[in-house]
Design an enzyme around this catalytic site. Structure first.
Site, PDB file in Angstrom:
ATOM      1  N   ASP A  86     -34.978  63.064 -50.680  1.00  0.00           N
ATOM      2  CA  ASP A  86     -34.983  61.831 -50.239  1.00  0.00           C
ATOM      3  C   ASP A  86     -34.427  61.958 -48.887  1.00  0.00           C
ATOM      4  OD1 ASP A  86     -35.799  60.583 -52.670  1.00  0.00           O
ATOM      5  OD2 ASP A  86     -33.989  60.498 -53.398  1.00  0.00           O
TER       6      ASP A  86
ATOM      7  N   LYS B 298     -39.405  66.747 -55.555  1.00  0.00           N
ATOM      8  CA  LYS B 298     -39.791  65.497 -55.652  1.00  0.00           C
ATOM      9  C   LYS B 298     -39.938  64.847 -54.286  1.00  0.00           C
ATOM     10  CE  LYS B 298     -37.368  61.544 -57.207  1.00  0.00           C
ATOM     11  NZ  LYS B 298     -38.022  60.250 -56.436  1.00  0.00           N
TER      12      LYS B 298
ATOM     13  N   ASP C  19     -43.817  60.849 -56.430  1.00  0.00           N
ATOM     14  CA  ASP C  19     -43.095  59.822 -57.078  1.00  0.00           C
ATOM     15  C   ASP C  19     -43.809  58.471 -56.240  1.00  0.00           C
ATOM     16  OD1 ASP C  19     -41.680  58.058 -58.721  1.00  0.00           O
ATOM     17  OD2 ASP C  19     -39.797  58.392 -57.831  1.00  0.00           O
TER      18      ASP C  19
ATOM     19  N   LEU D 279     -47.624  54.509 -59.162  1.00  0.00           N
ATOM     20  CA  LEU D 279     -48.987  53.795 -58.853  1.00  0.00           C
ATOM     21  C   LEU D 279     -49.346  52.640 -59.784  1.00  0.00           C
ATOM     22  CD1 LEU D 279     -51.313  56.825 -58.599  1.00  0.00           C
ATOM     23  CD2 LEU D 279     -50.241  55.576 -56.666  1.00  0.00           C
TER      24      LEU D 279
ATOM     25  N   ASP E  13     -52.452  49.483 -59.799  1.00  0.00           N
ATOM     26  CA  ASP E  13     -53.770  48.775 -59.181  1.00  0.00           C
ATOM     27  C   ASP E  13     -54.611  48.738 -60.090  1.00  0.00           C
ATOM     28  OD1 ASP E  13     -55.430  47.892 -57.239  1.00  0.00           O
ATOM     29  OD2 ASP E  13     -54.415  48.846 -55.758  1.00  0.00           O
ATOM     30  N   ILE E  14     -55.644  48.035 -59.705  1.00  0.00           N
ATOM     31  CA  ILE E  14     -56.847  47.960 -60.603  1.00  0.00           C
ATOM     32  C   ILE E  14     -57.308  49.506 -60.927  1.00  0.00           C
ATOM     33  CG2 ILE E  14     -57.766  45.702 -59.835  1.00  0.00           C
ATOM     34  CD1 ILE E  14     -59.946  47.260 -58.546  1.00  0.00           C
ATOM     35  N   GLY E  15     -57.863  49.571 -62.100  1.00  0.00           N
ATOM     36  CA  GLY E  15     -57.940  50.847 -62.837  1.00  0.00           C
ATOM     37  C   GLY E  15     -59.099  51.766 -62.101  1.00  0.00           C
ATOM     38  N   ASN E  16     -59.887  51.249 -61.208  1.00  0.00           N
ATOM     39  CA  ASN E  16     -60.638  52.073 -60.663  1.00  0.00           C
ATOM     40  C   ASN E  16     -60.232  52.742 -59.307  1.00  0.00           C
ATOM     41  OD1 ASN E  16     -63.615  53.062 -59.526  1.00  0.00           O
ATOM     42  ND2 ASN E  16     -63.145  51.737 -57.916  1.00  0.00           N
ATOM     43  N   THR E  17     -59.247  51.891 -58.713  1.00  0.00           N
ATOM     44  CA  THR E  17     -58.579  52.558 -57.480  1.00  0.00           C
ATOM     45  C   THR E  17     -57.424  53.529 -58.008  1.00  0.00           C
ATOM     46  OG1 THR E  17     -58.695  50.087 -56.633  1.00  0.00           O
ATOM     47  CG2 THR E  17     -56.927  51.561 -55.514  1.00  0.00           C
TER      48      THR E  17
ATOM     49  N   GLY F  41     -30.897  64.208 -56.450  1.00  0.00           N
ATOM     50  CA  GLY F  41     -30.914  63.980 -54.951  1.00  0.00           C
ATOM     51  C   GLY F  41     -29.498  64.424 -54.413  1.00  0.00           C
ATOM     52  N   ARG F  42     -28.949  63.249 -53.993  1.00  0.00           N
ATOM     53  CA  ARG F  42     -27.565  63.361 -53.388  1.00  0.00           C
ATOM     54  C   ARG F  42     -26.591  64.273 -53.727  1.00  0.00           C
ATOM     55  NH1 ARG F  42     -27.255  56.879 -53.428  1.00  0.00           N
ATOM     56  NH2 ARG F  42     -28.338  57.668 -55.255  1.00  0.00           N
TER      57      ARG F  42
HETATM   58  O1  C5P Z   1     -29.723  60.751 -55.054  1.00  0.00           O
HETATM   59  P1  C5P Z   1     -29.888  60.453 -56.538  1.00  0.00           P
HETATM   60  O2  C5P Z   1     -29.562  61.885 -57.274  1.00  0.00           O
HETATM   61  O3  C5P Z   1     -29.403  59.391 -57.138  1.00  0.00           O
HETATM   62  O4  C5P Z   1     -31.359  60.675 -56.538  1.00  0.00           O
HETATM   63  C1  C5P Z   1     -32.137  60.307 -57.657  1.00  0.00           C
HETATM   64  C2  C5P Z   1     -33.668  60.142 -57.274  1.00  0.00           C
HETATM   65  O5  C5P Z   1     -34.377  59.742 -58.505  1.00  0.00           O
HETATM   66  C3  C5P Z   1     -34.059  59.153 -56.326  1.00  0.00           C
HETATM   67  O6  C5P Z   1     -35.195  59.795 -55.518  1.00  0.00           O
HETATM   68  C4  C5P Z   1     -34.487  57.968 -57.090  1.00  0.00           C
HETATM   69  O7  C5P Z   1     -35.389  57.292 -56.475  1.00  0.00           O
HETATM   70  C5  C5P Z   1     -35.212  58.554 -58.229  1.00  0.00           C
HETATM   71  N1  C5P Z   1     -35.140  57.668 -59.371  1.00  0.00           N
HETATM   72  C6  C5P Z   1     -33.979  56.991 -59.938  1.00  0.00           C
HETATM   73  N2  C5P Z   1     -34.218  56.229 -60.955  1.00  0.00           N
HETATM   74  C7  C5P Z   1     -35.013  55.888 -61.431  1.00  0.00           C
HETATM   75  C8  C5P Z   1     -36.176  56.408 -60.838  1.00  0.00           C
HETATM   76  C9  C5P Z   1     -36.161  57.305 -60.055  1.00  0.00           C
HETATM   77  O8  C5P Z   1     -32.902  57.261 -59.358  1.00  0.00           O
HETATM   78  N3  C5P Z   1     -34.947  54.999 -62.781  1.00  0.00           N
END
Ligand code: C5P
Length: 238
Positions: A18, A40, A67, A70, A72-76, A212-213
Site C-alpha cells: 500500500d 498484495k 486485490d 472484481l 461485473d457481469i459474468g462475461n466481463t 501492511g502498515r
Molecule cells: O496496513 P494494514 O495492515 O491495516 O493493511 C491491511 C491491508 O489489507 C490493506 O491493503 C487493506 O486494504 C486490506 N484489507 C483490509 N480489510 C479487509 C480487506 C482488505 O484491511 N477486509
C-alpha cells in the site's frame, strides 16, 4: 489450486504494498529481500503501474495477490480472470456475488490461480447494509455468502481474524482463509477496528496473514517482517 497444509511460516505472510507508486513499492521489495515471498497489490498501486509490477514480481519468483475485488457481469469477469491467469499471480479477489463467483471459478479452471471471495466489506455494519437495500445482518450475510462461495468452488475467503473460526466451521478444511487486520502486540491499530496478533489469527484458523502498515511503517521493516514470521512459526498448529 487446493489448500496444502502445512506451509512454511514465511510463505504465510503477505505484505500489502500500500504505497503511492511503483518506485516506492520496488524499494519495499528490495528492503524485505528473502524475508517476504508474497505481496498484495491493491487499487492504489494498480493505478500507478502496479499491474506491470505484479508481472515483474512473478517473474522474480515472488507470489502476488491482486486485490481487485472484481464484480461485473459474468462475461466481463470471466475475460478478466483469463487474463489474470496469464499474469501468473497466485490470488485474486472477487466480491461474493453468485454470478461473479461462478464466472471466476469457471474461467480459471485448470489454472493455479486462487479465487478469493470478499463476503461483506469490513467497513460495512448492519446500518450500512440497510442503506444498501439489504435486510440481513452482517454476520448472517457473511455466513450465507461463505457457504455459497464453498458450494461454487471458490478457493478461499478474505476475513477478519475474529471471523476465521466461525467461517472455518462453515467452509471446512478445503478453503484458504486470508486475514488482514493483523497487529503485532504494541503496534498502532491505524484505522483497523478489529485487529488480532499474528499468533491469534493463526490459532483462529487463518492460512495467510495480510500485513501492511506494521511492516511498511516500521523503523526496520525487515526486522518487523521477520518477527511476524517467527510469531507465525511459534503459533499453535491448527
Ligand atoms: O496496513 P494494514 O495492515 O491495516 O493493511 C491491511 C491491508 O489489507 C490493506 O491493503 C487493506 O486494504 C486490506 N484489507 C483490509 N480489510 C479487509 C480487506 C482488505 O484491511 N477486509
Amino acid at each position: 489450486m487446493s489448500r496444502p497444509t502445512p506451509m512454511e511460516p514465511r510463505d504465510r505472510l503477505i505484505v500489502a504494498l500500500d504505497v503511492s507508486g511503483v518506485r516506492e513499492a520496488e524499494a519495499v521489495v528490495e528492503t524485505l529481500g528473502d524475508t517476504v515471498s508474497f505481496y498484495k497489490i491493491g487499487y492504489q498501486l494498480a493505478f500507478e503501474r502496479g499491474l506491470p509490477l505484479a508481472s515483474a514480481l512473478v517473474n522474480a519468483g515472488k507470489r502476488v495477490f491482486l486485490d481487485m475485488k472484481l464484480h461485473d457481469i459474468g462475461n466481463t469477469v470471466a475475460r478478466a480472470i483469463e487474463n489474470i491467469v496469464r499474469m501468473g499471480v497466485t490470488f485474486v479477489t472477487v466480491h461474493a456475488y453468485p454470478q461473479t463467483m461462478r464466472a471466476a471459478v469457471e474461467a480459471k479452471s485448470g489454472s493455479d490461480l486462487g479465487i478469493l471471495a470478499v463476503t461483506v466489506l469490513t467497513s460495512y455494519d448492519d446500518a450500512d447494509l440497510v442503506e444498501a437495500g439489504y435486510s440481513v445482518r452482517v454476520e448472517q450475510l457473511v455466513a450465507s455468502r461463505a457457504a455459497l462461495a464453498r458450494d461454487i468452488g471458490v478457493d478461499g475467503l478474505v476475513c477478519s481474524a475474529e471471523e476465521a473460526a466461525p467461517l472455518r466451521r462453515i467452509v471446512g478444511g478445503g478453503m484458504w482463509l486470508v486475514t488482514p487486520g493483523i497487529r503485532p502486540a504494541g503496534a498502532a491499530r491505524g484505522d483497523q477496528k478489529r485487529v488480532a496478533t499474528p499468533a491469534r489469527a493463526i490459532a483462529a484458523g487463518a492460512d495467510f496473514l495480510v500485513v501492511g502498515r506494521p511492516i511498511l511503517q516500521a523503523f526496520d521493516p525487515r526486522a518487523a517482517a521477520d518477527a511476524i514470521v517467527e510469531e507465525i512459526a511459534a503459533a499453535p498448529a491448527r
